[in-house]
Design a protein around this motif. Structure first.
Motif, PDB file in Angstrom:
ATOM      1  N   SER A  67      41.359  29.412  39.291  1.00 58.53           N
ATOM      2  CA  SER A  67      41.649  29.976  40.611  1.00 58.53           C
ATOM      3  C   SER A  67      40.692  29.370  41.631  1.00 58.53           C
ATOM      4  N   ASN A  70      37.606  31.047  42.745  1.00 58.02           N
ATOM      5  CA  ASN A  70      37.660  32.265  41.916  1.00 58.02           C
ATOM      6  C   ASN A  70      38.147  33.485  42.700  1.00 58.02           C
ATOM      7  N   GLN A  72      41.215  34.677  42.640  1.00 52.55           N
ATOM      8  CA  GLN A  72      42.153  35.431  41.802  1.00 52.55           C
ATOM      9  C   GLN A  72      43.147  36.243  42.652  1.00 52.55           C
ATOM     10  N   TRP A  74      46.092  37.158  42.608  1.00 55.09           N
ATOM     11  CA  TRP A  74      47.343  37.469  41.919  1.00 55.09           C
ATOM     12  C   TRP A  74      47.511  38.955  41.648  1.00 55.09           C
ATOM     13  N   TYR A 122      46.665  28.019  48.596  1.00 47.62           N
ATOM     14  CA  TYR A 122      46.196  27.813  47.220  1.00 47.62           C
ATOM     15  C   TYR A 122      46.628  28.956  46.296  1.00 47.62           C
ATOM     16  N   TRP A 123      47.002  30.083  46.897  1.00 41.76           N
ATOM     17  CA  TRP A 123      47.456  31.202  46.056  1.00 41.76           C
ATOM     18  C   TRP A 123      48.664  30.787  45.216  1.00 41.76           C
ATOM     19  N   GLN A 125      49.217  27.802  43.909  1.00 43.94           N
ATOM     20  CA  GLN A 125      48.724  27.043  42.754  1.00 43.94           C
ATOM     21  C   GLN A 125      48.073  27.979  41.726  1.00 43.94           C
ATOM     22  N   ASP A 126      47.289  28.929  42.229  1.00 42.49           N
ATOM     23  CA  ASP A 126      46.625  29.882  41.330  1.00 42.49           C
ATOM     24  C   ASP A 126      47.645  30.674  40.522  1.00 42.49           C
ATOM     25  N   CYS A 127      48.658  31.194  41.209  1.00 42.46           N
ATOM     26  CA  CYS A 127      49.677  32.016  40.537  1.00 42.46           C
ATOM     27  C   CYS A 127      50.581  31.172  39.639  1.00 42.46           C
TER      28      CYS A 127
END
Length: 249
Positions: A67, A70, A72, A74, A122-123, A125-127
């Motif tokens: 993430s 970091n 996170q 999600w 970027y959320w 990509q993280d999810c």
């Protein structure tokens, strides 16, 4: 395959794999799990499983994803109610497989926890990383799953926000139906060497790139001039002519 499932699932629950480098039984199991995963769209309808035994390992896998900073950002919504799954399958045609799935996970982005400024997206990509972890974990436990895209299609996004009563800052990225596979599905071989570029785009042949590097190195070595430490500069003696003697008087 059963051994692969056991090793990978155990690794997820124990919190990690062996720290040593190189190929091991555990690394082989992980790679085998990745190579054999496929999108499963058909499930054994009405098959009873202990859903609660799968949920936490799957979500632990999802939350173990990388993430940005970091953050996170999600949120995970778990759907187990049969009527609700059936209604969703009617409402969202690209996720019609929900009708026979044993349960579903909706992966969402929380914009309040996303990075501010240019990194806000970027959320996604993280999810997405969390989603892939869930898909791999499901496969490792003998379950089938498929990624049904929601965001960024606005119509789907708003419809699912409404269906799940989500606030505006919670964006559903996808729906993941999960269940017992109805059929054995062979994974697709997606390995394509032409998709690999060495050092720069367009160099798809590693051997050619190595030759280019060697040629460049040879040329660089040829242009290097190393002065000798022992050599002393010599003075050249010039001959004095009769005319020189006359002019020097």
């Amino acid at each position: 395959m059963k051994k692969t499932i056991t090793l990978v699932a155990a690794a997820i629950l124990s919190g990690g794999m062996a720290a040593s480098q190189g190929v091991s039984e555990q690394s082989k199991a992980v790679m085998e799990n990745i190579f054999t995963r496929s999108s499963v769209r058909e499930y054994v309808e009405g098959k009873k499983i202990k859903v609660d035994e799968y949920i936490e390992p799957l979500l632990r896998a999802g939350m173990s994803a990388p993430s940005a900073m970091n953050r996170q950002p999600w949120e995970f919504i778990v759907i187990t109610d049969r009527e609700r799954l059936a209604n969703m399958s009617e409402e969202f045609k690209n996720a019609s497989y929900l009708k026979s799935a044993q349960f579903a996970i909706i992966v969402c982005g929380n914009l309040k926890e996303a990075i501010e400024g240019e990194g806000k997206e970027y959320w996604v990509q993280d999810c997405s990383a969390a989603t892939e972890n869930i898909l791999l974990a499901a496969h490792s436990m003998g379950l089938g799953a498929v990624w049904c895209g929601i965001y960024p299609i606005e119509e789907r996004t708003k419809a699912l926000q409404s269906f799940l009563s989500l606030p505006e800052y919670i964006i559903p990225l996808n729906i993941i139906p999960v269940g017992v596979p109805a059929n054995k599905q062979e994974p697709k071989d997606k390995w394509k060497k032409e998709k690999i570029h060495w050092e720069k785009f367009g160099n798809t042949d590693k051997k050619v790139m190595e030759i280019d590097r060697n040629t460049i190195q040879i040329k660089q070595d040829a242009t290097k001039i190393t002065p000798s430490k022992t050599a002393k500069p010599t003075k050249q003696k010039t001959k004095t002519t009769a005319d020189d003697k006359k002019t020097s008087k």
